[in-house]
Design an enzyme around this catalytic site. Structure first.
Site, PDB file in Angstrom:
ATOM      1  N   CYS A   1      30.712  44.180  42.755  1.00  0.00           N
ATOM      2  CA  CYS A   1      30.538  45.501  42.162  1.00  0.00           C
ATOM      3  C   CYS A   1      31.429  45.692  40.937  1.00  0.00           C
ATOM      4  CB  CYS A   1      30.855  46.559  43.217  1.00  0.00           C
ATOM      5  SG  CYS A   1      30.451  48.255  42.732  1.00  0.00           S
TER       6      CYS A   1
ATOM      7  N   GLY B   1      32.642  38.258  46.989  1.00  0.00           N
ATOM      8  CA  GLY B   1      32.887  39.395  47.858  1.00  0.00           C
ATOM      9  C   GLY B   1      32.167  40.637  47.359  1.00  0.00           C
ATOM     10  N   CYS B   2      32.048  41.645  48.223  1.00  0.00           N
ATOM     11  CA  CYS B   2      31.270  42.844  47.883  1.00  0.00           C
ATOM     12  C   CYS B   2      31.956  43.674  46.802  1.00  0.00           C
ATOM     13  CB  CYS B   2      30.989  43.668  49.139  1.00  0.00           C
ATOM     14  SG  CYS B   2      32.442  44.077  50.128  1.00  0.00           S
ATOM     15  N   PHE B   3      33.232  44.022  46.998  1.00  0.00           N
ATOM     16  CA  PHE B   3      33.954  44.735  45.951  1.00  0.00           C
ATOM     17  C   PHE B   3      34.004  43.905  44.676  1.00  0.00           C
ATOM     18  CE2 PHE B   3      36.479  47.747  48.834  1.00  0.00           C
ATOM     19  CZ  PHE B   3      35.902  48.889  48.285  1.00  0.00           C
ATOM     20  N   ALA B   4      34.246  42.607  44.828  1.00  0.00           N
ATOM     21  CA  ALA B   4      34.347  41.736  43.653  1.00  0.00           C
ATOM     22  C   ALA B   4      33.060  41.757  42.843  1.00  0.00           C
ATOM     23  CB  ALA B   4      34.679  40.313  44.086  1.00  0.00           C
TER      24      ALA B   4
END
Length: 337
Positions: free
Chosen positions: A151, A146-149
């Protein structure tokens, strides 16, 4: 098709779910990738229409049309569908075992063992190259992070690699509106989002599970809280995250650790200087700023949520799986100004 043959021909790719944000970014990368032939883009709702009817910036770049039917004369299939839909798609459409799958949903990210999430017939490797590069090279199927994951993990992995996460982790991060997907909701309308800022899913964002899974992979005894406060930003794309922990390392020692960890990784770069989103938006890069403040270590992490946080990382995984240059098709220019 083996890596030695791929180098002489091209990887034949298909996309399922080509009308959304991640599907559009996948299209933009693959039609310009030097080692890829894009065979089809599947979308039932847009079947027969040119892809540039939906992704209007691609007018003049390709005459490809959306297809209603799948083709199996491919080497890799990208699943750019919603969460929960990837699993349903694979149940309804058995994919031949020789076709590699890269899933951009969250359906196969969580695992109870090191081999990855398993369906009845397929095993998925968690596709964060900075964590699992060697496993990705050998994988048949990838669960794209995932994107937040992405980052947040890139900000913390060097510390867990040395067992240095010994207390609570405090994180605040702001993401652009494209992180919410293309379907409209009350919080994604321009009139609400513009000149606005809000917190959502405080302490319970769904990406916390995969973050915790990866941190424990490197530091098995880690069991401290990850206090994560996500914000909706009033900009289109990008994520900026600030993380701090209690840490006995000096700033010089921390920078050395981060530089050493990412020395062999093509897209993650470490600095002590200030960083900002325009440096990485429209690229597959992650920039990390590492600073010491008293007894606290502060890490700032920035990525483009649609590229390093989704489609760009998926292509990076494809490059690794087929023995290509890891940067192929991903030498992209930042918006910069």
């Amino acid at each position: 098709m083996g890596a030695e043959n791929i180098s002489k021909t091209k990887v034949r790719a298909g996309i399922v779910g080509g009308a959304g944000y991640t599907g559009g970014e996948m299209l933009r990368i693959l039609i310009n990738h030097p080692n890829v032939e894009l065979v089809f883009v599947h979308s039932i709702s847009n079947a027969g229409n040119h892809v540039y009817d939906v992704h209007t910036d691609l007018f003049g770049d390709t005459d490809l049309k959306f297809a209603a039917e799948l083709a199996y004369n491919i080497n890799v299939l990208f699943l750019c569908v919603g969460h929960g839909d990837a699993k349903k798609f694979l149940e309804a459409n058995p994919i031949p075992a020789d076709i590699k799958i890269i899933d951009l949903s969250q359906d196969f990210r969580l695992s109870n063992d090191a081999s990855g999430h398993k369906t009845r017939t397929k095993t998925f490797v968690y596709g964060l190259p900075e964590l699992n590069k060697e496993a990705i090279k050998q994988a048949q199927n990838i669960a794209n992070p995932g994107c937040f994951a992405t980052c947040l993990q890139l900000g913390l992995l060097p510390l867990t690699s040395k067992g240095l996460l010994k207390g609570e982790v405090h994180i605040t991060a702001t993401t652009g509106s494209t992180g919410a997907g293309q379907s409209l909701s009350p919080t994604s309308h321009f009139t609400w989002r513009n000149d606005n800022l809000s917190v959502y899913k405080a302490f319970e964002h769904q990406h916390l599970n995969e973050i915790g899974q990866s941190l424990k992979q490197l530091q098995p005894g880690f069991n401290q809280p990850i206090n994560f406060i996500p914000y909706r930003g009033d900009f289109t794309r990008g994520i900026i995250a600030s993380m701090y922990i209690d840490c006995e390392l000096s700033e010089a020692e921390a920078l050395k650790l981060y530089h050493q960890y990412y020395d062999t990784h093509a897209f993650t770069h470490v600095t002590s200087h200030n960083i900002d989103l325009k440096q990485i938006v429209n690229t597959n890069k992650c920039f990390l700023q590492v600073k010491k403040h008293g007894g606290k270590l502060l890490i700032i992490s920035i990525i483009d949520n649609l590229l390093k946080g989704a489609s760009g990382q998926a292509v990076q995984n494809m490059n690794l799986m087929f023995g290509l240059d890891e940067k192929a098709g991903l030498r992209l220019k930042a918006t910069a100004f």
